[in-house]
Motif scaffolding. Structure first.
Motif, PDB file in Angstrom:
ATOM      1  N   ALA A 163       0.844  -1.200   0.000  1.00 30.46           N
ATOM      2  CA  ALA A 163       0.000   0.000   0.000  1.00 30.46           C
ATOM      3  C   ALA A 163       0.884   1.255   0.000  1.00 30.46           C
ATOM      4  N   LYS A 165       4.069   1.364  -1.001  1.00 30.78           N
ATOM      5  CA  LYS A 165       4.846   1.365  -2.256  1.00 30.78           C
ATOM      6  C   LYS A 165       4.071   1.958  -3.434  1.00 30.78           C
ATOM      7  N   TYR A 166       2.793   1.573  -3.525  1.00 33.09           N
ATOM      8  CA  TYR A 166       2.032   1.963  -4.710  1.00 33.09           C
ATOM      9  C   TYR A 166       1.115   3.171  -4.479  1.00 33.09           C
ATOM     10  N   ASP A 193      -5.700   2.001   0.436  1.00 38.68           N
ATOM     11  CA  ASP A 193      -4.798   3.102   0.075  1.00 38.68           C
ATOM     12  C   ASP A 193      -5.445   4.017  -0.936  1.00 38.68           C
ATOM     13  N   GLY A 197      -4.212   2.146  -7.821  1.00 39.34           N
ATOM     14  CA  GLY A 197      -5.262   1.180  -8.143  1.00 39.34           C
ATOM     15  C   GLY A 197      -4.766   0.080  -9.064  1.00 39.34           C
ATOM     16  N   TYR A 209       3.579 -12.240 -10.902  1.00 36.73           N
ATOM     17  CA  TYR A 209       2.749 -11.338 -11.692  1.00 36.73           C
ATOM     18  C   TYR A 209       2.839  -9.910 -11.142  1.00 36.73           C
ATOM     19  N   ARG A 210       3.192  -8.999 -12.026  1.00 36.84           N
ATOM     20  CA  ARG A 210       3.241  -7.591 -11.632  1.00 36.84           C
ATOM     21  C   ARG A 210       2.555  -6.771 -12.708  1.00 36.84           C
ATOM     22  N   GLY A 223       7.373  -9.567  -6.858  1.00 41.19           N
ATOM     23  CA  GLY A 223       6.228 -10.180  -7.531  1.00 41.19           C
ATOM     24  C   GLY A 223       5.753 -11.434  -6.797  1.00 41.19           C
ATOM     25  N   LEU A 224       6.288 -11.664  -5.601  1.00 43.04           N
ATOM     26  CA  LEU A 224       5.915 -12.864  -4.848  1.00 43.04           C
ATOM     27  C   LEU A 224       5.137 -12.541  -3.569  1.00 43.04           C
ATOM     28  N   PHE A 252      -7.318  -4.098   0.202  1.00 42.38           N
ATOM     29  CA  PHE A 252      -7.105  -5.539   0.327  1.00 42.38           C
ATOM     30  C   PHE A 252      -7.845  -5.977   1.586  1.00 42.38           C
TER      31      PHE A 252
HETATM   32  P1  ADP Z   1       5.561  -6.813  -5.816  1.00 45.55           P
HETATM   33  O1  ADP Z   1       6.779  -7.311  -5.143  1.00 45.55           O
HETATM   34  O2  ADP Z   1       5.775  -6.515  -7.279  1.00 45.55           O
HETATM   35  O3  ADP Z   1       4.906  -5.693  -5.075  1.00 45.55           O
HETATM   36  P2  ADP Z   1       3.231  -8.427  -5.086  1.00 45.55           P
HETATM   37  O4  ADP Z   1       2.974  -9.882  -5.305  1.00 45.55           O
HETATM   38  O5  ADP Z   1       3.246  -7.945  -3.670  1.00 45.55           O
HETATM   39  O6  ADP Z   1       4.586  -8.092  -5.825  1.00 45.55           O
HETATM   40  O7  ADP Z   1       2.146  -7.610  -5.890  1.00 45.55           O
HETATM   41  C1  ADP Z   1       1.900  -7.949  -7.259  1.00 45.55           C
HETATM   42  C2  ADP Z   1       1.512  -6.720  -8.047  1.00 45.55           C
HETATM   43  O8  ADP Z   1       0.239  -6.244  -7.628  1.00 45.55           O
HETATM   44  C3  ADP Z   1       2.454  -5.527  -7.871  1.00 45.55           C
HETATM   45  O9  ADP Z   1       3.558  -5.594  -8.743  1.00 45.55           O
HETATM   46  C4  ADP Z   1       1.535  -4.358  -8.219  1.00 45.55           C
HETATM   47  O10 ADP Z   1       1.461  -4.211  -9.626  1.00 45.55           O
HETATM   48  C5  ADP Z   1       0.164  -4.837  -7.730  1.00 45.55           C
HETATM   49  N1  ADP Z   1      -0.174  -4.296  -6.396  1.00 45.55           N
HETATM   50  C6  ADP Z   1      -0.047  -4.905  -5.195  1.00 45.55           C
HETATM   51  N2  ADP Z   1      -0.498  -4.132  -4.184  1.00 45.55           N
HETATM   52  C7  ADP Z   1      -0.918  -2.979  -4.757  1.00 45.55           C
HETATM   53  C8  ADP Z   1      -1.513  -1.765  -4.252  1.00 45.55           C
HETATM   54  N3  ADP Z   1      -1.757  -1.582  -2.958  1.00 45.55           N
HETATM   55  N4  ADP Z   1      -1.827  -0.800  -5.159  1.00 45.55           N
HETATM   56  C9  ADP Z   1      -1.586  -0.963  -6.483  1.00 45.55           C
HETATM   57  N5  ADP Z   1      -1.037  -2.082  -7.015  1.00 45.55           N
HETATM   58  C10 ADP Z   1      -0.708  -3.080  -6.169  1.00 45.55           C
END
Ligand code: ADP
Length: 258
Positions: A163, A165-166, A193, A197, A209-210, A223-224, A252
């Motif tokens: 949350a 990070k993005y 957050d 989105g 998956y990212r 991505g894990l 989430f």
């Molecule tokens: P990462 O290490 O890339 O964050 P995650 O498995 O934790 O890997 O998340 C997978 C992907 O989901 C992220 O790369 C991002 O694109 C998306 N994501 C996860 N959480 C958020 C969030 N709070 N807001 C926006 N995108 C998110």
């Protein structure tokens, strides 16, 4: 001709029997199992050289007898951040490989989820401050649950870390803990957050998956994280889902049996 037909029939029947008995599946199962074992072993083995490289880089950085050029300083800094990323990747891979092999002990104990979340949020607060994001927790009444303390803490950390990070500067991350009565006694954790989105909601729980690879990389992602979060929720008999609007933010939502 009759004898030949009977022999062919017998061979086919024997082969079908063999397949039905699942014997032909054994090598495939073994190969599958060996591959999982390989991932677990490889991840484990990679940790030692990584720690050695990390210590070596730090030794050069801290060497008082040596005046480093700005180029060398930059190279060492870059190496350090790559080592950090690789260490996280290897640790995450090891967690999932052990989970796949059923080699992870889930130790359940009774603890107060609200108190644990509060401590955790306090410890990640500096991360939010650095990013210019406001991190808050709502719902502080006691929430005793029976679960694996370490894993639940890891789950919360993954969701809160994502949350932050993005979410861009000036944004907000809200952690809400509540108890629900229907259909059964559940505790609900919602990490919301005001970030970018997610459009492809269903795939983000898949390994590696990212949505935006470059963005995730920039943030030190592997991505894990969400695959591990989903596994933790699953082993506790809970559920995880995401509700998100592009450009507005994501929530989430985890529900765990009390
Ligand atoms: P990462 O290490 O890339 O964050 P995650 O498995 O934790 O890997 O998340 C997978 C992907 O989901 C992220 O790369 C991002 O694109 C998306 N994501 C996860 N959480 C958020 C969030 N709070 N807001 C926006 N995108 C998110």
């Amino acid at each position: 001709i009759m004898v030949a037909v009977s022999i062919i029939f017998l061979i086919i029947a024997a082969f079908a029997g063999h397949l039905l008995a699942g014997k032909a599946m054994i090598p495939i199962k073994q190969a599958f199992f060996r591959q999982r074992e390989f991932v677990a072993d490889a991840s484990h083995e990679l940790r030692t050289p990584l720690s050695v490289i990390k210590l070596s880089v730090e030794a050069v950085q801290n060497d008082k007898d040596q005046k480093l050029s700005s180029f060398s300083t930059q190279v060492l800094d870059d190496m350090n951040s790559e080592i950090r990323r690789m260490t996280k990747l290897v640790t995450d891979l090891l967690t999932l490989a052990r989970a796949d092999a059923g080699a992870t002990n889930i130790i359940k104990e009774k603890f107060d989820l609200a108190a644990m979340a509060e401590t955790l949020i306090r410890s990640v607060q500096p991360l939010a401050v650095v990013k210019g994001v406001k991190l808050e927790m709502r719902g502080k009444e006691m929430l005793p649950i029976m679960a694996d303390r370490e894993r639940i803490s890891q789950l919360l950390l993954i969701l809160i870390d994502n949350a932050i990070k993005y979410t861009p500067v000036g944004g907000k991350v809200d952690v809400l803990l509540t108890r629900t009565a229907t259909p059964k006694s559940f505790v609900m954790i919602a990490v919301s957050d005001t970030g970018e989105g997610i459009s492809e909601n269903d795939r983000i729980f898949e390994r590696f998956y990212r949505v935006d690879k470059a963005r995730s990389r920039e943030e030190g992602g592997t991505g894990l994280g969400l695959s591990i979060a989903k596994w933790i929720v699953d082993v506790h008999g809970g559920r995880i889902k995401v509700e998100s609007t592009l450009g507005k933010g994501s929530s989430f939502i985890v529900s765990l049996p009390l």
